[in-house]
Design a protein around this motif. Structure first.
Motif, PDB file in Angstrom:
ATOM      1  N   UNK A   1       0.808  -1.217   0.000  1.00  0.00           N
ATOM      2  CA  UNK A   1       0.000   0.000   0.000  1.00  0.00           C
ATOM      3  C   UNK A   1       0.843   1.270   0.000  1.00  0.00           C
ATOM      4  N   UNK A   2       2.161   1.160   0.075  1.00  0.00           N
ATOM      5  CA  UNK A   2       3.032   2.337   0.142  1.00  0.00           C
ATOM      6  C   UNK A   2       2.961   3.141  -1.155  1.00  0.00           C
ATOM      7  N   UNK A   3       2.864   4.467  -1.017  1.00  0.00           N
ATOM      8  CA  UNK A   3       2.981   5.355  -2.171  1.00  0.00           C
ATOM      9  C   UNK A   3       4.457   5.611  -2.412  1.00  0.00           C
ATOM     10  N   UNK A   4       4.950   5.250  -3.582  1.00  0.00           N
ATOM     11  CA  UNK A   4       6.389   5.268  -3.842  1.00  0.00           C
ATOM     12  C   UNK A   4       6.733   6.243  -4.959  1.00  0.00           C
ATOM     13  N   UNK A   5       7.797   7.004  -4.728  1.00  0.00           N
ATOM     14  CA  UNK A   5       8.406   7.818  -5.774  1.00  0.00           C
ATOM     15  C   UNK A   5       9.826   7.302  -5.988  1.00  0.00           C
ATOM     16  N   UNK A   6      10.134   6.927  -7.219  1.00  0.00           N
ATOM     17  CA  UNK A   6      11.461   6.417  -7.567  1.00  0.00           C
ATOM     18  C   UNK A   6      12.242   7.525  -8.262  1.00  0.00           C
ATOM     19  N   UNK A   7      13.357   7.934  -7.642  1.00  0.00           N
ATOM     20  CA  UNK A   7      14.182   9.003  -8.195  1.00  0.00           C
ATOM     21  C   UNK A   7      15.553   8.454  -8.561  1.00  0.00           C
ATOM     22  N   UNK A   8      15.916   8.581  -9.837  1.00  0.00           N
ATOM     23  CA  UNK A   8      17.209   8.090 -10.298  1.00  0.00           C
ATOM     24  C   UNK A   8      18.140   9.238 -10.635  1.00  0.00           C
ATOM     25  N   UNK A   9      19.419   9.004 -10.391  1.00  0.00           N
ATOM     26  CA  UNK A   9      20.456   9.995 -10.656  1.00  0.00           C
ATOM     27  C   UNK A   9      21.093   9.670 -12.003  1.00  0.00           C
ATOM     28  N   UNK A  10      20.951  10.587 -12.941  1.00  0.00           N
ATOM     29  CA  UNK A  10      21.456  10.382 -14.298  1.00  0.00           C
ATOM     30  C   UNK A  10      22.981  10.472 -14.337  1.00  0.00           C
ATOM     31  N   UNK A  11      23.722   9.699 -15.176  1.00  0.00           N
ATOM     32  CA  UNK A  11      23.246   8.828 -16.235  1.00  0.00           C
ATOM     33  C   UNK A  11      23.122   7.373 -15.795  1.00  0.00           C
TER      34      UNK A  11
ATOM     35  N   UNK B   1       5.166  12.847   2.426  1.00  0.00           N
ATOM     36  CA  UNK B   1       4.527  11.730   3.089  1.00  0.00           C
ATOM     37  C   UNK B   1       4.626  10.402   2.367  1.00  0.00           C
ATOM     38  N   UNK B   2       5.424  10.333   1.306  1.00  0.00           N
ATOM     39  CA  UNK B   2       5.531   9.113   0.512  1.00  0.00           C
ATOM     40  C   UNK B   2       6.829   8.359   0.819  1.00  0.00           C
ATOM     41  N   UNK B   3       6.982   7.218   0.195  1.00  0.00           N
ATOM     42  CA  UNK B   3       8.221   6.455   0.282  1.00  0.00           C
ATOM     43  C   UNK B   3       9.102   6.839  -0.903  1.00  0.00           C
ATOM     44  N   UNK B   4      10.287   7.352  -0.612  1.00  0.00           N
ATOM     45  CA  UNK B   4      11.220   7.791  -1.655  1.00  0.00           C
ATOM     46  C   UNK B   4      12.312   6.752  -1.831  1.00  0.00           C
TER      47      UNK B   4
ATOM     48  N   UNK C   1       9.573  13.164   2.625  1.00  0.00           N
ATOM     49  CA  UNK C   1       9.054  11.798   2.533  1.00  0.00           C
ATOM     50  C   UNK C   1       8.911  11.155   3.912  1.00  0.00           C
ATOM     51  N   UNK C   2       8.005  10.212   3.989  1.00  0.00           N
ATOM     52  CA  UNK C   2       7.837   9.458   5.234  1.00  0.00           C
ATOM     53  C   UNK C   2       8.984   8.477   5.433  1.00  0.00           C
ATOM     54  N   UNK C   3       9.478   7.923   4.343  1.00  0.00           N
ATOM     55  CA  UNK C   3      10.540   6.909   4.398  1.00  0.00           C
ATOM     56  C   UNK C   3      11.456   7.094   3.197  1.00  0.00           C
TER      57      UNK C   3
END
Length: 218
Positions: free
Chosen positions: A71-81, A129-132, A158-160
């Protein structure tokens, strides 16, 4: 920071790290990118065990079944390249997450060993408030993650936080532990002891971005 170091565990993960380090194999950029992706899949699977789950009743052709669904709301952040294939590996398992991208690179102002980390581009949804999940293949000095964290503050708290890395150096991990909240999780396939005079991990594997996509063009 809670560190999940898979260096001393025996699994197929070892084979992928071996191939990424081996100078005779890593020259195959297609294979190198695929191995980055596969390591991302394994580490995010391990990470998934710590997320929040709720029971959900589903209908099958022959009845009903209760399953535990994330149920976690997730944001996936990638560091280019170099984060791109790692991002793809994580997306293979977390296909419904929101996505963010940030450009961070080393800049040597005097042409010597000293460098700064420049953040030039950031595209991200709210992380409030999301999971990063931060996907950074090489955790060397920790300066990149420090600057990324500063840049993301404009998008919420973020929460986590979970950091997924392939190889890290102890000095960089120690810096990250000081910068990030104490409940941050680091999921890492291998940890090396040292950095060289230019801040690269030793023995490491070289420049992951170059191995994925060729030398960076200025």
């Amino acid at each position: 920071m809670i560190v999940h170091d898979f260096s001393n565990e025996t699994s197929i993960l070892n084979q992928f790290i071996l191939e990424m380090r081996d100078v005779s194999i890593q020259k195959d950029s297609m294979r190198f990118r695929r191995n980055v992706e596969r390591v991302g899949e394994i580490l995010c699977y391990e990470m998934s065990k710590t997320l929040e789950y709720n029971s959900k009743v589903i209908k099958t052709p022959l009845g009903e079944k209760t399953v535990n669904a994330p149920t976690s709301e997730i944001v996936l952040c990638s560091i280019l390249r170099a984060g791109i294939p790692l991002h793809h590996g994580i997306l293979n398992y977390f296909d419904s997450v929101e996505n963010a991208f940030i450009s961070a690179y080393r800049y040597h102002p005097n042409g010597g060993d000293d460098f700064e980390v420049n953040v030039k581009y950031l595209a991200a949804p709210s992380i409030e408030g999301k999971t990063l999940i931060l996907a950074d293949p090489m955790l060397a000095t920790g300066k990149t993650l420090e600057n990324v964290l500063k840049a993301l503050k404009t998008h919420g708290i973020p929460e986590q936080i979970h950091i997924i890395s392939i190889i890290g150096a102890k000095p960089g991990i120690e810096l990250a532990a000081k910068i990030f909240p104490k409940n941050t999780h680091l999921w890492i396939a291998a940890v090396d002891n040292a950095l060289n005079e230019r801040g690269y991990i030793v023995p490491g594997l070289g420049d992951a971005g170059d191995l994925c996509y060729g030398p960076r063009l200025d």
